[in-house]
Motif scaffolding. Structure first.
Motif, PDB file in Angstrom:
ATOM      1  N   ALA A 472       0.659  -1.223  -0.093  1.00  0.00           N
ATOM      2  CA  ALA A 472      -0.061  -0.169  -0.044  1.00  0.00           C
ATOM      3  C   ALA A 472       0.896   1.183  -0.002  1.00  0.00           C
ATOM      4  O   ALA A 472       0.623   2.169  -0.720  1.00  0.00           O
ATOM      5  CB  ALA A 472      -0.903   0.051   1.145  1.00  0.00           C
ATOM      6  N   ASP A 473       2.002   1.133   0.708  1.00  0.00           N
ATOM      7  CA  ASP A 473       2.910   2.285   0.679  1.00  0.00           C
ATOM      8  C   ASP A 473       3.786   2.194  -0.552  1.00  0.00           C
ATOM      9  O   ASP A 473       4.892   1.741  -0.487  1.00  0.00           O
ATOM     10  CB  ASP A 473       3.770   2.260   1.888  1.00  0.00           C
ATOM     11  N   ILE A 474       3.342   2.699  -1.681  1.00  0.00           N
ATOM     12  CA  ILE A 474       4.064   2.500  -3.002  1.00  0.00           C
ATOM     13  C   ILE A 474       5.412   3.441  -2.919  1.00  0.00           C
ATOM     14  O   ILE A 474       6.208   3.034  -3.800  1.00  0.00           O
ATOM     15  CB  ILE A 474       3.221   2.976  -4.046  1.00  0.00           C
ATOM     16  N   LEU A 475       5.621   4.080  -2.059  1.00  0.00           N
ATOM     17  CA  LEU A 475       6.863   4.932  -1.822  1.00  0.00           C
ATOM     18  C   LEU A 475       8.098   4.085  -1.623  1.00  0.00           C
ATOM     19  O   LEU A 475       9.352   4.301  -1.867  1.00  0.00           O
ATOM     20  CB  LEU A 475       6.900   6.238  -0.931  1.00  0.00           C
ATOM     21  N   ARG A 476       7.839   2.725  -1.180  1.00  0.00           N
ATOM     22  CA  ARG A 476       8.677   1.838  -0.947  1.00  0.00           C
ATOM     23  C   ARG A 476       9.401   1.230  -2.054  1.00  0.00           C
ATOM     24  O   ARG A 476      10.386   0.538  -2.230  1.00  0.00           O
ATOM     25  CB  ARG A 476       8.062   0.578  -0.013  1.00  0.00           C
ATOM     26  N   LEU A 477       8.533   1.298  -3.378  1.00  0.00           N
ATOM     27  CA  LEU A 477       9.178   0.812  -4.548  1.00  0.00           C
ATOM     28  C   LEU A 477      10.002   1.410  -5.367  1.00  0.00           C
ATOM     29  O   LEU A 477      10.106   2.597  -5.632  1.00  0.00           O
ATOM     30  CB  LEU A 477       7.612   0.814  -5.473  1.00  0.00           C
ATOM     31  N   PRO A 478      10.909   0.809  -5.822  1.00  0.00           N
ATOM     32  CA  PRO A 478      12.188   1.350  -6.510  1.00  0.00           C
ATOM     33  C   PRO A 478      11.649   1.801  -7.930  1.00  0.00           C
ATOM     34  O   PRO A 478      12.453   0.978  -8.930  1.00  0.00           O
ATOM     35  CB  PRO A 478      13.263   0.084  -6.658  1.00  0.00           C
ATOM     36  N   TYR A 479      10.983   2.774  -8.269  1.00  0.00           N
ATOM     37  CA  TYR A 479      10.440   3.148  -9.368  1.00  0.00           C
ATOM     38  C   TYR A 479      11.513   3.948 -10.392  1.00  0.00           C
ATOM     39  O   TYR A 479      12.558   4.329  -9.770  1.00  0.00           O
ATOM     40  CB  TYR A 479       9.562   4.251  -9.409  1.00  0.00           C
ATOM     41  N   ARG A 480      11.636   3.425 -11.583  1.00  0.00           N
ATOM     42  CA  ARG A 480      12.807   4.022 -12.455  1.00  0.00           C
ATOM     43  C   ARG A 480      12.063   4.750 -13.494  1.00  0.00           C
ATOM     44  O   ARG A 480      12.581   5.709 -13.956  1.00  0.00           O
ATOM     45  CB  ARG A 480      13.372   2.933 -13.067  1.00  0.00           C
ATOM     46  N   TYR A 481      10.917   4.392 -14.005  1.00  0.00           N
ATOM     47  CA  TYR A 481      10.189   5.160 -15.069  1.00  0.00           C
ATOM     48  C   TYR A 481       9.170   6.009 -14.735  1.00  0.00           C
ATOM     49  O   TYR A 481       8.875   7.045 -15.567  1.00  0.00           O
ATOM     50  CB  TYR A 481       9.803   4.096 -16.115  1.00  0.00           C
ATOM     51  N   ALA A 482       8.292   5.584 -13.745  1.00  0.00           N
ATOM     52  CA  ALA A 482       6.794   6.583 -13.179  1.00  0.00           C
ATOM     53  C   ALA A 482       7.424   8.048 -13.011  1.00  0.00           C
ATOM     54  O   ALA A 482       8.624   7.917 -12.476  1.00  0.00           O
ATOM     55  CB  ALA A 482       6.251   5.818 -11.968  1.00  0.00           C
ATOM     56  N   ARG A 483       6.625   8.735 -13.321  1.00  0.00           N
ATOM     57  CA  ARG A 483       6.808  10.417 -13.065  1.00  0.00           C
ATOM     58  C   ARG A 483       6.565  10.510 -11.747  1.00  0.00           C
ATOM     59  O   ARG A 483       5.914   9.992 -11.041  1.00  0.00           O
ATOM     60  CB  ARG A 483       5.981  11.012 -13.868  1.00  0.00           C
ATOM     61  N   PRO A 484       7.600  11.298 -11.065  1.00  0.00           N
ATOM     62  CA  PRO A 484       7.288  11.327  -9.844  1.00  0.00           C
ATOM     63  C   PRO A 484       5.987  12.254  -9.336  1.00  0.00           C
ATOM     64  O   PRO A 484       5.379  12.878 -10.287  1.00  0.00           O
ATOM     65  CB  PRO A 484       8.374  12.565  -9.234  1.00  0.00           C
TER      66      PRO A 484
END
Ligand SMILES: [Zn+2]
Length: 484
Positions: A472-484
């Motif tokens: 649920a806390d998506i800030l834990r995920l190591p995004y590379r492409y998604a826009r901030p």
């Protein structure tokens, strides 16, 4: 005149943080070609079922090409997707000049090793095959990640209005009606997309949660004021790391693109204004807190309490199971549809009534919690099992679970499937002669779809977060492409 309408589909939801790629063998299990498409989908609450209903009601002729479904798992294999895409494109190229329109079913959150928006590539390939003039109406999942480039090849695009997706068939019908009215010269569809700049975890995308419920209702009120207008609110899919990850709104109008733009940006702005409320519509507990709360409520409740291990994206995570097993003397607990083909095979070979030692679940990936060592009594064996869904969302759809066994582990009722399927309705109980009302606590892994059956039935729904791939806390995920 009788219109000839081609139908096709290529569908998968890809959680790109999962380490495993979904290959052709998985797609092939969910693939039908030519006339078999009619047999598979007729009368079901699916997009293809909706296409067929509308085409038949209009007295038009259907030309089925192919429908392939990779389900919901990790990234889709590029070669597999390219192969099915080519089959659809070649099928359409042969029909050039012989069909009046195309209805296409895509998900909108597919990702491959090489393509960040393969649905757009499919749509563009199809557009090239049929030419610029042919109307192409596309039905997408409510969890599609979209931008202007994603839909450039389509004449008009439609998404599910609800999650749980109780209206998949109705969405297919909306797309087909738009096509039929376009062919009849009644409307000239124009379309626009707007993005509020918001990424929602799946668990918060249920359309009966506030304020999402009001935003969805707002779109309906706008539609009622017009002869033809169709507004789709897409929640997006947070677990696909792609540049167009996030929510969007698509408006289709009979008229000018500027009208569609105004409608789409109006709803999009309202979504953006609700950012804080949309980001925390319901409480999320730690596993320990959630289980404690579940037992507390179950002590006096007359109906089951649902614990939702929603971060599991593969139907085999074991955090909840491991924590619940030692508590089995305090409540009647059910754990439906754990995906573990090896455990299912071992238990099936042992046979009904046998006792087996199993390393159960947790095999799919490093964050799935690892297998739990259990001694299980085999209650029932269903070899190569499939059934027609009886719940609202899967009504009439074939649900294939493969070799499936019902186990008793220290009094906990566990069903283990060979093919990965989410338990979203009461079928995982009813199909095995069980009654969901007989349990105090039920452990589910669904995100929103379970609500169609369980929202009113459960004493309470308790969402727990675990260290898994879909938190649920998506800030834990190591995004590379998604826009901030
Ligand atoms: Zn969805």
């Amino acid at each position: 005149m009788t219109y000839r309408i081609a139908i096709a589909g290529l569908h998968m939801e890809c959680a790109t943080f999962l380490p495993h790629v979904t290959h052709r063998d998985v797609f092939e299990e969910g693939t039908v070609r030519g006339r078999d498409v009619l047999e598979r989908f007729r009368g079901s609450n699916t997009v293809m079922g909706g296409f067929l209903t509308a085409i038949r009601s209009a007295g038009a002729e259907v030309v089925p090409i192919l429908h392939s479904d990779g389900g919901a798992a990790g990234m889709a294999d590029q070669a597999a997707v390219a192969g099915y895409r080519q089959e659809i494109v070649e099928g359409l190229a042969k029909l050039r000049g012989e069909i009046d329109g195309l209805l296409l079913h895509l998900h909108g959150a597919m990702v491959t090793q090489d393509e960040l928006d393969p649905d757009a590539m499919t749509l563009n390939g199809v557009r090239s095959a049929v030419g610029q003039e042919l109307p192409i109406m596309v039905a997408l999942d409510y969890h599609a990640n979209l931008d202007a480039a994603s839909i450039a090849g389509a004449t008009a695009v439609f998404g599910y209005r609800f999650s749980p997706h109780i209206d998949m068939g109705a969405t297919g019908e909306r797309a087909a009606q738009c096509l039929l009215r376009t062919l009849a010269g009644e409307i000239r569809p124009a379309m626009a997309i707007s993005r509020p700049g918001l990424i929602l975890p799946s668990i918060f995308s249920a359309t009966d949660l506030t304020p999402l419920r009001h935003l969805v209702a707002e779109a309906r009120q706008s539609e009622e004021r017009q002869d033809y207008q169709d507004i789709s609110l897409f929640a997006g899919f947070a677990y696909a790391d792609v540049p167009n990850c996030g929510a969007s709104v698509i408006a289709v109008v009979d008229g000018e693109t500027a009208e569609a733009e105004a409608l789409a940006s109006d709803l999009s702005n309202k979504i953006a204004a609700e950012r804080a409320a949309l980001s925390a519509p319901v409480p999320v507990y730690s596993l320990e807190e959630g289980i404690e709360r579940a037992f507390e409520i179950a002590r006096t409740a007359s109906r089951p309490v649902v614990i939702l291990e929603h971060a599991d994206r593969a139907n085999d995570s074991t955090y909840g199971l491991r924590a619940l097993l030692p508590l089995s003397d305090r409540a009647r607990i059910a754990v439906p549809f754990i995906w573990d083909p090896v455990a299912a095979t071992v238990a099936k070979a042992a046979g009904e009534g046998a006792e087996v030692s199993l390393a159960l679940g947790g095999h799919s990936a490093p964050l799935a919690g690892g297998p739990v060592s259990v001694v299980a009594k085999v209650h029932a064996v269903k070899p190569d099992f499939a059934y027609r869904g009886t719940g609202q969302m899967r009504a009439g759809s074939e649900v294939r679970v493969g070799d499936t066994v019902l186990l008793d582990v220290d009094g906990v009722e566990i069903s283990v499937t060979s093919l990965s399927q989410s338990a979203i309705d009461f079928d995982p109980f009813l199909q095995f002669g069980l009654n969901p009302a007989d349990f105090d606590i039920v452990l589910l892994r669904s995100k929103t779809h379970f609500r169609a059956a369980w929202e009113d039935f459960a004493a309470e729904i308790i969402i727990v977060d675990t260290p898994d791939y879909g938190p649920a806390d998506i800030l834990r995920l190591p995004y590379r492409y998604a826009r901030p």
